[in-house]
Design a protein around this motif. Structure first.
Motif, mmCIF file in Angstrom:
data_model
loop_
_atom_site.group_PDB
_atom_site.id
_atom_site.type_symbol
_atom_site.label_atom_id
_atom_site.label_comp_id
_atom_site.label_asym_id
_atom_site.label_seq_id
_atom_site.Cartn_x
_atom_site.Cartn_y
_atom_site.Cartn_z
ATOM 1 N N GLY A 26 34.484 -8.232 -50.969
ATOM 2 C CA GLY A 26 33.837 -9.444 -51.469
ATOM 3 C C GLY A 26 34.839 -10.535 -51.800
ATOM 4 O O GLY A 26 34.634 -11.701 -51.477
ATOM 5 N N ARG A 27 35.934 -10.150 -52.413
ATOM 6 C CA ARG A 27 36.964 -11.132 -52.775
ATOM 7 C C ARG A 27 37.607 -11.737 -51.529
ATOM 8 O O ARG A 27 37.863 -12.944 -51.481
ATOM 9 N N LEU A 28 37.869 -10.907 -50.525
ATOM 10 C CA LEU A 28 38.438 -11.428 -49.277
ATOM 11 C C LEU A 28 37.451 -12.373 -48.584
ATOM 12 O O LEU A 28 37.836 -13.447 -48.110
ATOM 13 N N ARG A 29 36.206 -11.952 -48.524
ATOM 14 C CA ARG A 29 35.195 -12.800 -47.895
ATOM 15 C C ARG A 29 35.059 -14.123 -48.635
ATOM 16 O O ARG A 29 34.962 -15.187 -48.007
ATOM 17 N N HIS A 30 35.062 -14.071 -49.939
ATOM 18 C CA HIS A 30 34.980 -15.286 -50.751
ATOM 19 C C HIS A 30 36.168 -16.190 -50.451
ATOM 20 O O HIS A 30 36.007 -17.398 -50.243
ATOM 21 N N ALA A 31 37.351 -15.617 -50.413
ATOM 22 C CA ALA A 31 38.569 -16.394 -50.170
ATOM 23 C C ALA A 31 38.540 -17.094 -48.811
ATOM 24 O O ALA A 31 39.181 -18.131 -48.634
ATOM 25 N N HIS A 32 37.780 -16.542 -47.883
ATOM 26 C CA HIS A 32 37.728 -17.112 -46.536
ATOM 27 C C HIS A 32 36.426 -17.843 -46.251
ATOM 28 O O HIS A 32 36.098 -18.107 -45.099
ATOM 29 N N GLY A 33 35.685 -18.157 -47.319
ATOM 30 C CA GLY A 33 34.521 -19.013 -47.186
ATOM 31 C C GLY A 33 33.236 -18.331 -46.758
ATOM 32 O O GLY A 33 32.231 -19.005 -46.561
ATOM 33 N N ALA A 34 33.245 -17.025 -46.616
ATOM 34 C CA ALA A 34 32.032 -16.295 -46.235
ATOM 35 C C ALA A 34 31.270 -15.930 -47.507
ATOM 36 O O ALA A 34 31.213 -14.769 -47.913
ATOM 37 N N THR A 35 30.688 -16.949 -48.141
ATOM 38 C CA THR A 35 30.114 -16.755 -49.474
ATOM 39 C C THR A 35 28.905 -15.825 -49.481
ATOM 40 O O THR A 35 28.750 -15.035 -50.407
ATOM 41 N N ALA A 36 28.042 -15.909 -48.475
ATOM 42 C CA ALA A 36 26.873 -15.025 -48.439
ATOM 43 C C ALA A 36 27.307 -13.572 -48.272
ATOM 44 O O ALA A 36 26.783 -12.676 -48.948
ATOM 45 N N ALA A 37 28.267 -13.334 -47.388
ATOM 46 C CA ALA A 37 28.769 -11.971 -47.176
ATOM 47 C C ALA A 37 29.486 -11.473 -48.433
ATOM 48 O O ALA A 37 29.378 -10.295 -48.793
ATOM 49 N N ALA A 38 30.210 -12.366 -49.105
ATOM 50 C CA ALA A 38 30.891 -11.989 -50.345
ATOM 51 C C ALA A 38 29.875 -11.580 -51.402
ATOM 52 O O ALA A 38 30.036 -10.551 -52.072
ATOM 53 N N ALA A 39 28.817 -12.368 -51.537
ATOM 54 C CA ALA A 39 27.768 -12.042 -52.510
ATOM 55 C C ALA A 39 27.146 -10.685 -52.196
ATOM 56 O O ALA A 39 26.903 -9.883 -53.106
ATOM 57 N N ASP A 40 26.913 -10.411 -50.916
ATOM 58 C CA ASP A 40 26.362 -9.108 -50.524
ATOM 59 C C ASP A 40 27.279 -7.971 -50.956
ATOM 60 O O ASP A 40 26.820 -6.942 -51.453
ATOM 61 N N ARG A 61 32.749 -15.835 -60.612
ATOM 62 C CA ARG A 61 33.525 -16.985 -60.099
ATOM 63 C C ARG A 61 32.877 -17.558 -58.842
ATOM 64 O O ARG A 61 32.793 -18.772 -58.670
ATOM 65 N N LEU A 62 32.414 -16.681 -57.957
ATOM 66 C CA LEU A 62 31.738 -17.147 -56.746
ATOM 67 C C LEU A 62 30.487 -17.938 -57.113
ATOM 68 O O LEU A 62 30.265 -19.041 -56.595
ATOM 69 N N LEU A 63 29.689 -17.396 -58.020
ATOM 70 C CA LEU A 63 28.459 -18.077 -58.419
ATOM 71 C C LEU A 63 28.749 -19.426 -59.075
ATOM 72 O O LEU A 63 28.008 -20.397 -58.866
ATOM 73 N N MET A 64 29.821 -19.509 -59.864
ATOM 74 C CA MET A 64 30.200 -20.797 -60.462
ATOM 75 C C MET A 64 30.491 -21.815 -59.367
ATOM 76 O O MET A 64 30.037 -22.955 -59.429
ATOM 77 N N GLU A 65 31.253 -21.395 -58.367
ATOM 78 C CA GLU A 65 31.586 -22.305 -57.266
ATOM 79 C C GLU A 65 30.343 -22.747 -56.503
ATOM 80 O O GLU A 65 30.291 -23.868 -55.995
ATOM 81 N N LEU A 66 29.358 -21.852 -56.430
ATOM 82 C CA LEU A 66 28.118 -22.177 -55.718
ATOM 83 C C LEU A 66 27.139 -22.967 -56.581
ATOM 84 O O LEU A 66 26.085 -23.367 -56.108
ATOM 85 N N GLY A 67 27.494 -23.177 -57.853
ATOM 86 C CA GLY A 67 26.646 -23.965 -58.744
ATOM 87 C C GLY A 67 25.584 -23.174 -59.482
ATOM 88 O O GLY A 67 24.748 -23.757 -60.155
#
Length: 102
Positions: A26-40, A61-67
């Motif tokens: 999830g952290r790697l996916r988030h770092a590379h902009g794959a936010t939906a896959a990171a959330a999964d 942190r991901l959810l904060m970035e997504l608002g």
């Protein structure tokens, strides 16, 4: 990076309940902009261990970035992270957790 992702995915083939691998993916996916896959990945990790501190803060942190501040705050509170509201009125996110990605 893709080698790291493949290695984590291999770990998950062996043990689909590997919270460390799910969170790291999830952290790697988030770092590379794959936010939906990171959330999964974070959701899957929390299904296995709903109290995993690293997953809770990483997903927050991901959810904060997504608002999605309200969900993020709930995750941070579950993790025990103290949140602060500076004079700017913007919620400060906690620092990224210190856990190796692999």
């Amino acid at each position: 990076v893709f080698d790291e992702m493949r290695a984590l995915e291999k770990r998950l083939v062996t043990d689909e309940r590997d919270v460390g691998a799910l969170c790291a993916l999830g952290r790697l996916r988030h770092a590379h902009g794959a936010t939906a896959a990171a959330a999964d990945s974070f959701e899957a990790a929390l299904t296995v261990d709903p109290d995993d501190h690293v997953t809770l803060t990483s997903y927050g942190r991901l959810l904060m970035e997504l608002g999605d501040h309200s969900r993020a705050v709930r995750l941070f509170r579950r993790s025990g992270v103290a949140l602060s509201m500076p004079r700017s009125g913007r919620l400060q996110t906690p620092p990224a957790p210190q856990q190796p990605l692999n």
